[in-house]
Design a protein around this motif. Structure first.
Motif, PDB file in Angstrom:
ATOM      1  N   LYS A  67      46.465 -25.673 -30.602  1.00 47.61           N
ATOM      2  CA  LYS A  67      45.745 -25.027 -29.504  1.00 47.61           C
ATOM      3  C   LYS A  67      44.667 -23.902 -30.248  1.00 47.61           C
ATOM      4  CE  LYS A  67      46.803 -26.288 -25.302  1.00 47.61           C
ATOM      5  NZ  LYS A  67      45.889 -26.624 -24.527  1.00 47.61           N
ATOM      6  N   PRO A  68      43.807 -24.591 -31.173  1.00 51.76           N
ATOM      7  CA  PRO A  68      42.766 -23.869 -31.762  1.00 51.76           C
ATOM      8  C   PRO A  68      41.929 -22.948 -30.805  1.00 51.76           C
ATOM      9  CG  PRO A  68      42.224 -25.907 -31.976  1.00 51.76           C
ATOM     10  CD  PRO A  68      43.712 -26.002 -31.390  1.00 51.76           C
ATOM     11  N   ASP A  69      41.785 -23.270 -29.826  1.00 46.52           N
ATOM     12  CA  ASP A  69      40.893 -22.563 -29.006  1.00 46.52           C
ATOM     13  C   ASP A  69      41.640 -21.262 -28.532  1.00 46.52           C
ATOM     14  OD1 ASP A  69      42.530 -24.517 -27.574  1.00 46.52           O
ATOM     15  OD2 ASP A  69      41.712 -23.840 -25.742  1.00 46.52           O
ATOM     16  N   LEU A  70      42.810 -21.213 -28.567  1.00 45.39           N
ATOM     17  CA  LEU A  70      43.534 -19.877 -28.104  1.00 45.39           C
ATOM     18  C   LEU A  70      43.736 -19.049 -29.519  1.00 45.39           C
ATOM     19  CD1 LEU A  70      46.384 -21.404 -25.820  1.00 45.39           C
ATOM     20  CD2 LEU A  70      44.159 -20.586 -25.169  1.00 45.39           C
ATOM     21  N   ALA A  76      47.161 -14.504 -25.811  1.00 38.90           N
ATOM     22  CA  ALA A  76      46.617 -15.870 -25.027  1.00 38.90           C
ATOM     23  C   ALA A  76      47.498 -16.937 -24.654  1.00 38.90           C
ATOM     24  CB  ALA A  76      45.424 -16.281 -26.169  1.00 38.90           C
ATOM     25  N   TYR A  77      48.559 -17.080 -25.503  1.00 38.11           N
ATOM     26  CA  TYR A  77      49.767 -18.056 -25.078  1.00 38.11           C
ATOM     27  C   TYR A  77      50.152 -17.852 -23.677  1.00 38.11           C
ATOM     28  CZ  TYR A  77      48.758 -19.289 -30.045  1.00 38.11           C
ATOM     29  OH  TYR A  77      48.357 -19.670 -31.379  1.00 38.11           O
ATOM     30  N   ALA A  78      50.420 -16.721 -23.557  1.00 39.05           N
ATOM     31  CA  ALA A  78      51.190 -16.095 -22.219  1.00 39.05           C
ATOM     32  C   ALA A  78      50.381 -16.182 -21.008  1.00 39.05           C
ATOM     33  CB  ALA A  78      51.565 -14.480 -22.410  1.00 39.05           C
ATOM     34  N   LYS A  79      49.065 -15.911 -21.213  1.00 38.24           N
ATOM     35  CA  LYS A  79      48.046 -16.101 -20.093  1.00 38.24           C
ATOM     36  C   LYS A  79      47.763 -17.693 -19.655  1.00 38.24           C
ATOM     37  CE  LYS A  79      43.170 -15.267 -18.859  1.00 38.24           C
ATOM     38  NZ  LYS A  79      42.094 -14.692 -19.486  1.00 38.24           N
ATOM     39  N   LEU A  89      50.301  -8.655 -19.131  1.00 41.96           N
ATOM     40  CA  LEU A  89      51.352  -7.674 -19.505  1.00 41.96           C
ATOM     41  C   LEU A  89      51.814  -7.965 -20.724  1.00 41.96           C
ATOM     42  CD1 LEU A  89      53.689  -8.077 -16.160  1.00 41.96           C
ATOM     43  CD2 LEU A  89      52.417  -5.986 -17.052  1.00 41.96           C
ATOM     44  N   SER A  90      51.729  -9.212 -21.335  1.00 38.34           N
ATOM     45  CA  SER A  90      52.044  -9.520 -22.638  1.00 38.34           C
ATOM     46  C   SER A  90      51.075  -8.827 -23.527  1.00 38.34           C
ATOM     47  CB  SER A  90      51.742 -11.231 -22.823  1.00 38.34           C
ATOM     48  OG  SER A  90      52.109 -11.496 -24.277  1.00 38.34           O
ATOM     49  N   ALA A  91      49.963  -8.977 -23.249  1.00 37.95           N
ATOM     50  CA  ALA A  91      48.715  -8.119 -24.242  1.00 37.95           C
ATOM     51  C   ALA A  91      49.368  -6.634 -24.135  1.00 37.95           C
ATOM     52  CB  ALA A  91      47.411  -8.427 -23.503  1.00 37.95           C
ATOM     53  N   PHE A  92      49.654  -6.052 -22.907  1.00 38.16           N
ATOM     54  CA  PHE A  92      49.578  -4.413 -22.770  1.00 38.16           C
ATOM     55  C   PHE A  92      50.836  -4.047 -23.582  1.00 38.16           C
ATOM     56  CE2 PHE A  92      51.421  -1.090 -20.778  1.00 38.16           C
ATOM     57  CZ  PHE A  92      50.501   0.138 -20.981  1.00 38.16           C
ATOM     58  N   GLY A  93      52.058  -5.090 -23.252  1.00 43.44           N
ATOM     59  CA  GLY A  93      53.311  -4.635 -23.808  1.00 43.44           C
ATOM     60  C   GLY A  93      53.146  -4.651 -25.460  1.00 43.44           C
ATOM     61  N   TYR A  94      52.663  -5.584 -25.752  1.00 44.95           N
ATOM     62  CA  TYR A  94      52.489  -6.124 -27.348  1.00 44.95           C
ATOM     63  C   TYR A  94      51.437  -4.921 -27.877  1.00 44.95           C
ATOM     64  CZ  TYR A  94      51.891  -8.169 -31.729  1.00 44.95           C
ATOM     65  OH  TYR A  94      51.967  -8.469 -33.220  1.00 44.95           O
ATOM     66  N   TRP A  95      50.682  -4.365 -27.298  1.00 43.37           N
ATOM     67  CA  TRP A  95      49.835  -3.258 -27.587  1.00 43.37           C
ATOM     68  C   TRP A  95      50.552  -1.897 -27.709  1.00 43.37           C
ATOM     69  CZ3 TRP A  95      47.274   0.555 -24.312  1.00 43.37           C
ATOM     70  CH2 TRP A  95      46.670   1.508 -25.480  1.00 43.37           C
TER      71      TRP A  95
END
Length: 475
Positions: A67-70, A76-79, A89-95
Motif C-alpha cells: 500500500k505505497p499510497d498510504l 493511515a492504515y487505521a483510517k 483516534l489512531s493518529a491522536f492516540g499515537y501523537w
C-alpha cells in the motif's frame, strides 16, 4: 519536502527505527524485570513480546510495500480499514502517547542526574522541571531549522548511544556467574505464578518496542519504498537482541532482590556493582546521549504524525502548515506545548517515570491494534494479492492474525486503570476531529459505531476522573 535531495537513505531510515526504539526503556530494563520475574519469566516474556512485535514489524513491512499510497504512517492504515473517526483516534492516540513518552525521557534524564546532584531528585523536582523546560524549547527551535538536519544528527547520536550498551553487555558477559543465574532463575520471593509474573512485564515490553514503526512514519521521505521494510526489520532484530541481553545478564551478577531495589536507570547501578563507581558514571553519560537522541527522534515523529493527519484531513488543516524549512511548524508547536504541560504535571506524581511509561504503552496499543486489524482485512480479502501465489497470501494472513491477537492480548495484560486514563485523553481530543469535520463542511459522525466509540471514551474519561479524585488511581 518531496524533492530528491530531501529524501532519506536506507541507513537514515534504519537509524530512525533504532533511534526511536533505543531510548529510556532499555536503561530501565534490569530493575523493571527483576521486580516482576526471574530469568525464566523474562525469557518467556521476551519470546511472547519478540514474536508478537516481530509479526507487527512484518505487518508494517508488507503494508509499506503493498500500500505505497498510504504514506502517512500508522494512522493511515487505521483510517483505510475502519473509517475517519477511528483513523483520527489512531493518529491522536499515537501523537499524544508519543508526547507522553517524550516526557518520560526528561524525567529519566533528571533522575539520572539526581544520583549525582540531589537537587534533581527523582526527576520531578522544581529544578528538574525548569531544566527540562529549557531542553524542550532548545530542541524545538533546532527542529524548526529543518527535518533533514535533525535526521542527520539523529543518525550520529544513534551510533554514539549504542556504544555504552554494547560495553555494558560485554562486561557483564565476562562477569557472568552461572550459580547466581541459577539462584535467580525462578524468581524466588515473588508472589504469583509464572503467568502473572510474565503479565507484569508486558507493558514495559510495549514501551521499549515502540519505535518499530519509525520508518513507516517517515515513508514519504524514503528514496525507495522497500527501504521502509528493510529499516523496520533490521532495526527490530538488532535492538531486540540488545534488550534481551540487557535484561538477562544482570541476573548472573546480582541477586534478583538487589536488582529490583536499584534506582533508575538500573543499568547504571548494575554496572557499578560489577566494576565500581565509574560504571555508574559511564552508563549515565550513555543514557544522557541515548535519551536526548531518542527525544530528538520522537519529537520529529510527533510533529510528522500530526502534520500527516492534517494533510489527509483527519486533523484540522492548520497542523499541516510548514515553515520555509519544510518543517510542520504548527504541529511542532502543539507537540512542544503538550510536552511542556505534561512535564509540569509530573511535579505532583509519586512515580512520574513509571506512570509515563505505562501510559505511553497504553496509548500506543490502540493504533497498533488497528494497524494489525487492517492488515488482517487486507489479506483475508485478497486485496493487492490478485497476481500473487496463494502461499504468500496465506503467510501474510498468519502474520497479521498473530499481530492482531498479540496487540489484543496486550490490552488485556494492561489494566482497566490505564484504559480509563487513556480515555481521559481520547475523549476531549475528539474536539479536534469535530473541528476538522466542520471546516470541511462534513457531517461529524457518519456511522453509528463512531458515536458508540465516542460514548465509551467519554464514559471512560468520567470514570477515570472520578477514580483520580477519590484516590483509587494514584498518579
Amino acid at each position: 519536502m518531496a524533492s530528491a535531495d530531501a529524501k532519506m537513505s536506507r541507513f537514515q531510515l534504519t537509524a530512525m527505527v533504532v533511534g526511536s526504539m533505543v531510548g529510556a526503556g532499555i536503561f530501565s530494563l534490569p530493575r523493571t524485570f527483576a521486580g516482576a520475574t526471574g530469568p525464566l519469566g523474562a525469557v518467556i516474556a521476551w519470546l511472547i513480546a519478540g514474536t508478537g512485535m516481530y509479526m507487527l514489524a512484518r505487518v508494517f513491512q508488507f503494508l509499506a510495500e503493498r500500500k505505497p499510497d498510504l504514506d502517512a504512517g500508522v494512522f493511515a492504515y487505521a483510517k483505510a480499514g475502519y473509517g475517519d473517526y477511528p483513523g483520527f483516534l489512531s493518529a491522536f492516540g499515537y501523537w499524544i502517547g508519543s508526547c507522553i513518552g517524550n516526557v518520560s525521557y526528561w524525567v529519566l534524564i533528571k533522575s539520572t542526574l539526581g544520583a549525582f546532584f540531589p537537587v534533581f531528585g527523582e526527576g520531578n523536582t522544581l529544578v528538574a522541571i525548569l531544566v527540562s523546560s529549557i531542553g524542550i524549547w532548545l530542541f524545538h527551535f533546532m527542529i524548526l531549522r529543518g527535518i533533514q538536519q535533525a535526521a542527520a544528527l539523529n543518525m550520529i547520536v544513534t551510533i554514539a548511544k549504542i556504544i555504552p550498551i554494547v560495553v555494558f553487555i560485554l562486561i557483564l558477559f565476562f562477569a557472568f556467574r552461572m550459580e547466581m543465574f541459577r539462584f535467580n532463575f525462578y524468581g524466588g520471593g515473588l508472589d504469583g505464578g509464572i503467568f502473572e509474573q510474565v503479565r507484569m512485564t508486558m507493558m514495559v515490553t510495549v514501551f521499549v518496542f515502540i519505535g518499530i514503526e519509525g520508518a513507516s512514519v517517515y515513508s514519504r521521505y524514503a528514496k525507495e519504498r522497500r527501504d521502509v521494510g528493510f529499516a523496520t526489520i533490521v532495526g527490530f532484530v538488532g535492538v531486540t537482541s540488545l534488550m534481551v541481553l540487557v535484561t538477562l545478564l544482570p541476573y548472573a551478577v546480582m541477586p534478583r532482590e538487589d536488582i529490583a531495589g536499584i534506582r533508575q536507570p538500573s543499568m547504571a547501578g548494575v554496572l557499578e556493582a560489577v566494576v565500581g563507581p565509574w560504571g555508574a558514571v559511564f552508563v549515565s553519560v550513555g543514557l544522557l546521549v541515548s535519551v536526548l537522541g531518542a527525544y530528538l527522534a520522537w519529537a520529529l515523529i510527533c510533529a510528522e504524525v500530526m502534520s500527516a493527519a492534517a494533510r489527509t484531513r483527519a486533523m484540522p488543516a492548520i497542523f499541516a502548515r510548514e515553515n520555509k524549512n519544510k518543517v510542520p511548524v504548527v504541529a511542532m508547536w502543539a507537540t512542544s506545548i503538550v510536552i511542556q504541560v505534561i512535564v509540569i504535571t509530573t511535579y505532583w506524581s509519586t512515580d512520574a517515570f513509571g506512570l509515563m511509561l505505562n501510559l505511553t504503552s497504553s496509548m500506543a496499543l490502540v493504533p497498533f491494534l488497528l494497524v494489525a486489524g487492517y492488515a488482517l482485512q487486507l489479506t483475508t480479502r485478497g486485496e493487492t494479492y490478485e497476481q500473487e501465489r496463494s502461499a504468500l497470501r496465506s503467510r501474510h494472513i498468519l502474520i497479521a492474525a498473530v499481530a492482531t491477537v498479540y496487540t489484543g492480548y496486550l490490552l488485556y495484560a494492561g489494566s482497566l486503570k490505564l484504559l480509563v486514563l487513556s480515555a481521559i485523553l481520547y475523549a476531549p481530543g475528539s474536539l479536534l476531529y469535530v473541528w476538522a469535520r466542520r471546516e470541511q463542511g462534513k457531517k461529524v459522525f457518519e456511522r453509528t459505531s463512531d458515536i458508540v466509540i465516542l460514548a465509551l471514551a467519554t464514559l471512560g474519561a468520567i470514570v477515570g476522573i472520578y477514580w483520580i479524585a477519590t484516590g483509587y488511581i494514584v498518579l
